[in-house]
Enzyme design. Structure first.
Site, PDB file in Angstrom:
ATOM      1  N   ASP A  38      47.195 -39.252  -8.134  1.00 44.72           N
ATOM      2  CA  ASP A  38      47.633 -37.938  -8.603  1.00 44.72           C
ATOM      3  C   ASP A  38      47.603 -37.888 -10.136  1.00 44.72           C
ATOM      4  O   ASP A  38      47.780 -38.922 -10.797  1.00 44.72           O
ATOM      5  CB  ASP A  38      49.054 -37.642  -8.116  1.00 44.72           C
ATOM      6  CG  ASP A  38      49.125 -37.476  -6.610  1.00 44.72           C
ATOM      7  OD1 ASP A  38      48.097 -37.107  -6.016  1.00 44.72           O
ATOM      8  OD2 ASP A  38      50.199 -37.720  -6.030  1.00 44.72           O
ATOM      9  N   TYR A  66      52.664 -50.743  -6.219  1.00 46.64           N
ATOM     10  CA  TYR A  66      53.173 -49.693  -7.111  1.00 46.64           C
ATOM     11  C   TYR A  66      54.543 -50.084  -7.662  1.00 46.64           C
ATOM     12  O   TYR A  66      55.279 -50.877  -7.049  1.00 46.64           O
ATOM     13  CB  TYR A  66      53.353 -48.379  -6.350  1.00 46.64           C
ATOM     14  CG  TYR A  66      52.101 -47.771  -5.795  1.00 46.64           C
ATOM     15  CD1 TYR A  66      51.357 -46.844  -6.537  1.00 46.64           C
ATOM     16  CD2 TYR A  66      51.648 -48.099  -4.515  1.00 46.64           C
ATOM     17  CE1 TYR A  66      50.206 -46.267  -6.019  1.00 46.64           C
ATOM     18  CE2 TYR A  66      50.496 -47.529  -3.986  1.00 46.64           C
ATOM     19  CZ  TYR A  66      49.780 -46.612  -4.742  1.00 46.64           C
ATOM     20  OH  TYR A  66      48.642 -46.048  -4.230  1.00 46.64           O
ATOM     21  N   ASP A  80      57.433 -34.844  -5.985  1.00 47.05           N
ATOM     22  CA  ASP A  80      57.499 -35.566  -7.256  1.00 47.05           C
ATOM     23  C   ASP A  80      58.076 -34.627  -8.316  1.00 47.05           C
ATOM     24  O   ASP A  80      58.492 -33.502  -8.007  1.00 47.05           O
ATOM     25  CB  ASP A  80      56.130 -36.128  -7.649  1.00 47.05           C
ATOM     26  CG  ASP A  80      55.061 -35.039  -7.851  1.00 47.05           C
ATOM     27  OD1 ASP A  80      55.419 -33.852  -7.989  1.00 47.05           O
ATOM     28  OD2 ASP A  80      53.863 -35.386  -7.863  1.00 47.05           O
ATOM     29  N   ARG A 179      55.401 -40.870  -2.743  1.00 43.80           N
ATOM     30  CA  ARG A 179      56.245 -39.670  -2.895  1.00 43.80           C
ATOM     31  C   ARG A 179      57.093 -39.456  -1.641  1.00 43.80           C
ATOM     32  O   ARG A 179      58.295 -39.192  -1.718  1.00 43.80           O
ATOM     33  CB  ARG A 179      55.363 -38.435  -3.105  1.00 43.80           C
ATOM     34  CG  ARG A 179      54.729 -38.303  -4.451  1.00 43.80           C
ATOM     35  CD  ARG A 179      53.912 -37.030  -4.516  1.00 43.80           C
ATOM     36  NE  ARG A 179      52.624 -37.128  -3.835  1.00 43.80           N
ATOM     37  CZ  ARG A 179      51.933 -36.098  -3.376  1.00 43.80           C
ATOM     38  NH1 ARG A 179      52.415 -34.870  -3.489  1.00 43.80           N
ATOM     39  NH2 ARG A 179      50.762 -36.266  -2.810  1.00 43.80           N
TER      40      ARG A 179
END
Length: 304
Positions: A38, A66, A80, A179
């Site tokens: 993203d 992550y 988000d 997310r």
């Protein structure tokens, strides 16, 4: 010039933007990324050049790592910090670290997720974000993902203005929406939540130390040294089983021949390498027991 160029993607750029810039700077037509990030997410984005585009899916399908931040107290349309607030319920006290860690560990293993409406998943030929932008909510297919490792980062939880935030690291399978994981973590703690920050720290065998920023790449291009940032395509499939083959067999493999299953066959989806160079990926033949067939021929006799 071919191989894999790991870019440290900055905020504000799409994965497609990164591909466009690399194609323009390096003057290469055959360029592809290995998994969408993203625009608000930074981190490792391996970009395949030339013949290496043939193995892009193997990097995409490999595990990812992550570091993210969950903020409790508000949920958003996009799950988000870029979305509009959907629900707000202020947090009055800090959760004990043990409670947060317990919730995080409850997600380890197989996990069912429903992709967010603002995502690139296709339903009836259209991306979910296209429906979302038109104000249409559609039924989304549930997917099964896997969380290999998850833990709380830093021995601190911050509570400010009724919003409680904490950071965590996660190793997960392809298709995991961090997310959505942040929202699920909030639900277990009893609050609306969203992902307030995310960095991809690894993709397949590529990590932050392997990456170059666009500023660094620009300097290398200007100095005629861009090749210094490019890894051989073999690194992108280093997580697959490998089998060394002879000169004679290599000729057949480059022609895409169906072969008898070799002795000590490592298993399905195996890289056949000649003199340490990957020339094809083979798998068990689905219709001919005891034989193997090519999935991808990476080097033909014509391009040797």
């Amino acid at each position: 010039m071919e191989g894999i160029l790991p870019i440290w993607k900055p905020k504000g750029m799409t994965s497609h933007d990164c591909v466009y810039k690399v194609r323009k700077w390096l003057g290469i037509k055959k360029v592809g990324h290995t998994g969408t990030l993203d625009p608000d997410v930074t981190g490792v984005l391996p970009i395949c050049l030339g013949r290496a585009t043939k193995i892009a899916e193997y990097i995409t399908n490999a595990g990812k790592e992550y570091e993210g931040e969950v903020t409790l107290g508000t949920s958003t349309t996009t799950e988000d910090s870029s979305g509009d607030i959907v629900e707000k319920r202020l947090v009055q006290e800090i959760f004990p670290l043990e409670r947060i860690e317990e919730v995080l560990q409850s997600f380890k293993g197989e996990l069912k997720q429903i992709p967010p409406m603002y995502s690139a998943v296709k339903v009836k030929g259209k991306r979910l974000y296209e429906y979302a932008r038109a104000g249409i909510t559609v039924e989304r297919p549930e997917r099964t993902v896997y969380i290999y490792h998850i833990q709380l980062l830093e021995n601190a939880v911050e509570l400010q203005d009724g919003l409680l935030s904490f950071r965590f690291s996660v190793q997960c399978s392809k298709g995991t929406y961090i997310r959505t994981l942040a929202v699920m973590i909030g639900e277990k703690l009893g609050y609306p939540a969203h992902m307030s920050d995310l960095v991809r720290t690894a993709s397949a065998s590529f990590r932050e130390d392997d990456c170059v920023t666009f500023e660094e790449l620009e300097k290398l291009v200007q100095a005629g040294k861009a090749a210094e940032a490019i890894f051989p395509l073999e690194k992108g499939i280093s997580h697959l089983p490998h089998l060394a083959i002879s000169d004679k067999l290599a000729i057949k493999v480059r022609n895409g021949a169906v072969l008898p299953e070799p002795e000590h066959w490592p298993g399905d989806e195996t890289v056949l390498a000649h003199k340490s160079k990957a020339i094809a990926i083979y798998k068990n033949h689905p219709e001919k027991p005891g034989q193997i067939k090519p999935v991808k021929v990476l080097e033909t006799n014509e391009i040797r």
